[in-house]
Design a protein around this motif. Structure first.
Motif, PDB file in Angstrom:
ATOM      1  N   ARG A 339      24.120  38.504   0.089  1.00 54.81           N
ATOM      2  CA  ARG A 339      23.280  39.636  -0.309  1.00 54.81           C
ATOM      3  C   ARG A 339      21.807  39.236  -0.399  1.00 54.81           C
ATOM      4  N   ARG A 340      20.939  40.099   0.127  1.00 48.75           N
ATOM      5  CA  ARG A 340      19.497  39.880   0.035  1.00 48.75           C
ATOM      6  C   ARG A 340      18.991  40.285  -1.346  1.00 48.75           C
ATOM      7  N   LYS A 341      18.024  39.534  -1.854  1.00 47.86           N
ATOM      8  CA  LYS A 341      17.488  39.835  -3.180  1.00 47.86           C
ATOM      9  C   LYS A 341      16.688  41.136  -3.169  1.00 47.86           C
ATOM     10  N   LYS A 342      15.951  41.374  -2.082  1.00 52.10           N
ATOM     11  CA  LYS A 342      15.166  42.598  -1.959  1.00 52.10           C
ATOM     12  C   LYS A 342      15.967  43.654  -1.203  1.00 52.10           C
ATOM     13  N   PHE A 343      15.767  44.934  -1.583  1.00 54.29           N
ATOM     14  CA  PHE A 343      16.452  46.016  -0.875  1.00 54.29           C
ATOM     15  C   PHE A 343      15.612  46.388   0.345  1.00 54.29           C
ATOM     16  N   LEU A 344      16.123  46.050   1.515  1.00 52.54           N
ATOM     17  CA  LEU A 344      15.386  46.256   2.761  1.00 52.54           C
ATOM     18  C   LEU A 344      16.212  47.030   3.787  1.00 52.54           C
ATOM     19  N   LEU A 345      17.199  47.788   3.298  1.00 54.64           N
ATOM     20  CA  LEU A 345      18.130  48.453   4.198  1.00 54.64           C
ATOM     21  C   LEU A 345      17.414  49.380   5.182  1.00 54.64           C
ATOM     22  N   GLN A 346      16.395  50.104   4.705  1.00 55.12           N
ATOM     23  CA  GLN A 346      15.698  51.036   5.588  1.00 55.12           C
ATOM     24  C   GLN A 346      15.023  50.303   6.745  1.00 55.12           C
ATOM     25  N   HIS A 347      14.529  49.098   6.501  1.00 55.31           N
ATOM     26  CA  HIS A 347      13.908  48.315   7.574  1.00 55.31           C
ATOM     27  C   HIS A 347      14.963  47.795   8.559  1.00 55.31           C
ATOM     28  N   TYR A 348      16.106  47.386   8.032  1.00 56.72           N
ATOM     29  CA  TYR A 348      17.186  46.921   8.901  1.00 56.72           C
ATOM     30  C   TYR A 348      17.691  48.050   9.808  1.00 56.72           C
ATOM     31  N   ILE A 349      17.715  49.267   9.287  1.00 55.27           N
ATOM     32  CA  ILE A 349      18.188  50.410  10.082  1.00 55.27           C
ATOM     33  C   ILE A 349      17.199  50.749  11.195  1.00 55.27           C
ATOM     34  N   PHE A 350      15.910  50.637  10.901  1.00 55.54           N
ATOM     35  CA  PHE A 350      14.892  51.041  11.868  1.00 55.54           C
ATOM     36  C   PHE A 350      14.620  49.962  12.920  1.00 55.54           C
ATOM     37  N   ALA A 351      14.848  48.700  12.574  1.00 51.13           N
ATOM     38  CA  ALA A 351      14.504  47.589  13.459  1.00 51.13           C
ATOM     39  C   ALA A 351      15.145  47.665  14.846  1.00 51.13           C
ATOM     40  N   PRO A 352      16.445  48.051  14.992  1.00 50.89           N
ATOM     41  CA  PRO A 352      17.026  48.120  16.336  1.00 50.89           C
ATOM     42  C   PRO A 352      16.275  49.058  17.280  1.00 50.89           C
ATOM     43  N   PHE A 353      15.704  50.132  16.743  1.00 50.10           N
ATOM     44  CA  PHE A 353      14.966  51.057  17.607  1.00 50.10           C
ATOM     45  C   PHE A 353      13.726  50.377  18.185  1.00 50.10           C
ATOM     46  N   LEU A 354      13.127  49.447  17.439  1.00 54.98           N
ATOM     47  CA  LEU A 354      11.974  48.716  17.948  1.00 54.98           C
ATOM     48  C   LEU A 354      12.402  47.691  18.999  1.00 54.98           C
ATOM     49  N   MET A 355      13.587  47.110  18.836  1.00 57.67           N
ATOM     50  CA  MET A 355      14.073  46.150  19.823  1.00 57.67           C
ATOM     51  C   MET A 355      14.415  46.822  21.148  1.00 57.67           C
ATOM     52  N   ALA A 356      14.582  48.137  21.137  1.00 62.21           N
ATOM     53  CA  ALA A 356      14.869  48.867  22.375  1.00 62.21           C
ATOM     54  C   ALA A 356      13.667  48.900  23.313  1.00 62.21           C
ATOM     55  N   ARG A 357      12.526  48.393  22.873  1.00 60.59           N
ATOM     56  CA  ARG A 357      11.338  48.340  23.722  1.00 60.59           C
ATOM     57  C   ARG A 357      11.363  47.156  24.685  1.00 60.59           C
ATOM     58  N   PHE A 358      12.329  46.264  24.529  1.00 61.05           N
ATOM     59  CA  PHE A 358      12.360  45.050  25.334  1.00 61.05           C
ATOM     60  C   PHE A 358      13.342  45.204  26.503  1.00 61.05           C
ATOM     61  N   PRO A 359      12.854  45.110  27.741  1.00 63.31           N
ATOM     62  CA  PRO A 359      13.725  45.270  28.920  1.00 63.31           C
ATOM     63  C   PRO A 359      14.897  44.304  28.952  1.00 63.31           C
ATOM     64  N   VAL A 360      14.716  43.093  28.434  1.00 59.15           N
ATOM     65  CA  VAL A 360      15.812  42.119  28.411  1.00 59.15           C
ATOM     66  C   VAL A 360      16.991  42.674  27.619  1.00 59.15           C
ATOM     67  N   VAL A 361      16.714  43.297  26.481  1.00 59.33           N
ATOM     68  CA  VAL A 361      17.767  43.864  25.642  1.00 59.33           C
ATOM     69  C   VAL A 361      18.427  45.051  26.345  1.00 59.33           C
ATOM     70  N   LEU A 362      17.626  45.903  26.972  1.00 66.52           N
ATOM     71  CA  LEU A 362      18.163  47.073  27.664  1.00 66.52           C
ATOM     72  C   LEU A 362      19.047  46.653  28.832  1.00 66.52           C
ATOM     73  N   TRP A 363      18.606  45.651  29.586  1.00 67.40           N
ATOM     74  CA  TRP A 363      19.421  45.212  30.719  1.00 67.40           C
ATOM     75  C   TRP A 363      20.718  44.565  30.247  1.00 67.40           C
ATOM     76  N   ALA A 364      20.662  43.792  29.171  1.00 69.17           N
ATOM     77  CA  ALA A 364      21.880  43.180  28.639  1.00 69.17           C
ATOM     78  C   ALA A 364      22.880  44.252  28.214  1.00 69.17           C
ATOM     79  N   GLY A 365      22.374  45.347  27.625  1.00 74.54           N
ATOM     80  CA  GLY A 365      23.252  46.457  27.269  1.00 74.54           C
ATOM     81  C   GLY A 365      23.871  47.098  28.488  1.00 74.54           C
ATOM     82  N   PHE A 366      23.070  47.238  29.546  1.00 76.33           N
ATOM     83  CA  PHE A 366      23.586  47.792  30.804  1.00 76.33           C
ATOM     84  C   PHE A 366      24.660  46.891  31.404  1.00 76.33           C
ATOM     85  N   LEU A 367      24.422  45.573  31.399  1.00 76.82           N
ATOM     86  CA  LEU A 367      25.409  44.635  31.947  1.00 76.82           C
ATOM     87  C   LEU A 367      26.703  44.690  31.144  1.00 76.82           C
TER      88      LEU A 367
END
Length: 582
Positions: A339-367
């Motif tokens: 468990r994390r000491k700080k409550f950061l759930l909202q940041h963890y939820i939003f972070a994947p949407f920012l990672m969708a900006r990287f073509p490497v991640v998008l192509w890996a999902g396609f593969l």
């Protein structure tokens, strides 16, 4: 020493091999660099003893079996379900498609929860909920109930899709990941293929309802095993650096047992046994694991701060670690260890949407998605082809046919896992600099391009011309087994490239994969019916070939894309570290 992230580092590039002195034969001697650099804490998952580490791996695989088997067990008994309910085969396949869709979408909820509250409680909840949900489908009599049960099953079982990959990356170094992830892929595929095999016999002997009830019983047993054996792998790594030498202080440098995690490259390059004694002759020169912080000889660790934010300079002569040994058994059973000491759930939820900006991640999902698409096409047509004329296989016989992809999965596992890790080290050696790139592993997909295309034609065109059943079963096995290439290659590519934010990146990969799976599952029946086996699977064959052959584009453009987006990536890493997320 600087404690600021270097924004000019290209994510994914690493010096995997240290070249030491040149031997008399003229061949250069080298050792594998352990990346990420392990700390000096015995409770660091990278430092766990072999028994402790492989127990954790076994638990991940047990969870994968317990969550995956219920998703695939019904494939060989779909005709039985259709005959005993008011649900058509098309509606049954559509419901399965919804299940795969929510297997992906559920990651948006459970992956952040695992980062905030720990992986162990999420694994346990998912396993228990899956076992309970399996009781419902036998009582469904309408399409609406069927779809609802599949959606709920997909949602609570979604952790199966992304958490195991991250758990493996918690436990293993860069040069070991492909083997570990291929082991997960093998378990995933084997469970998917063996479940219909067993389900066919259960359906004939006890009725199709007992297929799901036995899944519930198996899930409950898995939950009990996980409760008493699974350990938390969330860990906040802190590195101590010797102020005098600039070397990272590890268990090895403190002359404690590092266990099986220390890997010497001598096995790979067939060098003599001199390298095996490196720990004895390197006491004052360098750390055995090549963890020098900032020297010209070992440039790979100049950017140690990019690996982890917690770096502390200490005097090794007076430094006394405050670790009190490893955790007790009861501490390992705690549901709050990650468990994390700080409550950061909202940041963890939003972070994947920012990672969708990287073509490497998008192509890996396609593969990853394309590899699962052919798996879904296979499952959706197995009962149609083998259960129809002229083969007329019974449910149990269709189940036996699923042994074929299981066998091929085991065979291809060694190529995908061991050869991929070997290839990564070998390419770093061939370069002569020890430099390793994430794209180095992707060449293994050449095998998938050829075998996947051939297997699709053998399965579909063979069914059209009504060839001998052995040819179909062989093609079925080859097509199913090839899926392990897509699973291992996509996961290792993402983790190798964006290790610091791999959890968020894998959520994007899984969502893309499962959305593709949903689309195909939703339309597969009409695709086969409208085109026929011959045209359908010729198109499948060349789509499979084209999808996998896109790896050449990533080999060429991948390094450029990673270089172009390095500032964007490291700014995210810096931001989330300051928030306390990683």
């Amino acid at each position: 020493m600087t404690t600021v992230i270097d924004y000019n580092v290209i994510p994914g590039d690493s010096h995997l091999v240290d070249f030491d002195e040149t031997r008399k034969s003229g061949e250069r001697e080298g050792k594998i660099v352990l990346n990420p650099t392990p700390s000096d804490d015995p409770d660091d998952p990278l430092n766990w003893t072999p028994r402790r580490k492989w127990t954790a791996v076994a638990c991940v695989l047990i969870y994968t079996l317990g969550a995956c088997i219920p998703t695939a067990a019904i494939y060989s008994v779909l005709p039985n379900i259709e005959a005993n309910t008011n649900i058509t085969l098309s509606e049954l396949n559509n419901g399965t498609g919804y299940m795969f869709l929510f297997l992906g979408l559920g990651c948006l909820i459970f992956q952040p929860l695992a980062l905030q509250f720990g992986k162990r409680p999420i694994y346990l909840f998912s396993m228990l909920a899956t076992a309970l949900i399996c009781v419902w489908p036998p009582y469904t009599k309408s399409n609406g109930e069927w779809v609802a049960s599949k959606i709920l099953q997909g949602f609570v079982g979604s952790s199966m899709e992304s958490l195991p990959e991250i758990s493996m990356s918690d436990l293993f170094f860069e040069h070991e990941r492909s083997f570990a992830l291929s082991l997960y892929g093998l378990t995933l595929l084997s469970a998917s293929f063996l479940a219909p095999f067993v389900a066919g016999f259960i359906s004939e002997g006890q009725g199709w309802e007992w297929v799901m009830w036995w899944c519930a019983i198996f899930g409950a047993v898995c939950f009990v095993l996980l409760f008493f054996l699974m350990e938390e792998t969330n860990y906040d790594r802190k590195l101590k650096v010797d102020a005098a030498t600039g070397e990272v202080i590890t268990l090895a440098s403190r002359k404690q047992q590092l266990g099986a995690v220390f890997t010497n490259i001598d096995e790979v390059i067939a060098s003599n046994s001199e390298g095996n004694n490196a720990g004895e002759k390197n006491e004052t020169k360098t750390n055995d694991i090549g963890a020098s912080l900032q020297t010209e000889e070992y440039p790979e660790n100049i950017n140690i701060v990019n690996q982890v934010s917690n770096v502390e300079v200490v005097d090794s002569n007076s430094y006394a670690p405050n670790y009190e040994g490893t955790k007790t058994y009861l501490q390992k059973l705690s549901l709050f260890g990650g468990r994390r000491k700080k409550f950061l759930l909202q940041h963890y939820i939003f972070a994947p949407f920012l990672m969708a900006r990287f073509p490497v991640v998008l192509w890996a999902g396609f593969l990853y998605g394309s590899s699962l698409v052919w798996f879904n096409v296979l499952n959706a047509t197995a009962a149609l082809i083998l259960g129809g004329s002229p083969y007329d296989f019974s449910s149990s016989t269709i189940g036996v046919a699923y042994l074929s992809p299981t066998i091929f999965s085991v065979i291809l596992f060694f190529i995908s896992g061991l050869c991929s890790d070997w290839l990564k080290v070998r390419v770093a050696l061939w370069r002569g600099t020890g430099l390793s790139k994430p794209e180095d592993r992707l060449w293994i997909l050449v095998i998938y391009c050829v075998l996947g295309c051939a297997a699709s034609i053998l399965w579909g065109v063979g069914a059209y011309y009504e060839i001998h059943w052995f040819g179909l079963v062989f093609g079925m096995g080859l097509l199913g087994g090839c899926g392990i290439f897509g699973i291992a290659s996509s996961a290792t590519y993402v983790v190798d490239t964006y290790k610091e934010l791999d959890t968020e990146a894998m959520v994007v990969v899984i969502i893309i994969r499962n959305c593709m799976s949903f689309g195909v599952s939703y339309g597969i029946t009409d695709w086969v019916t409208d085109l026929g086996y011959k045209k359908c699977f010729i198109s499948v064959a060349f789509l499979c070939f084209a999808a996998n052959f896109t790896f050449l584009a990533m080999v060429y453009f991948g390094p450029r894309l990673r270089n172009r987006q390095k500032h964007m990536y490291w700014s995210m890493v810096d931001k989330y570290r300051k928030l306390g997320m990683h």
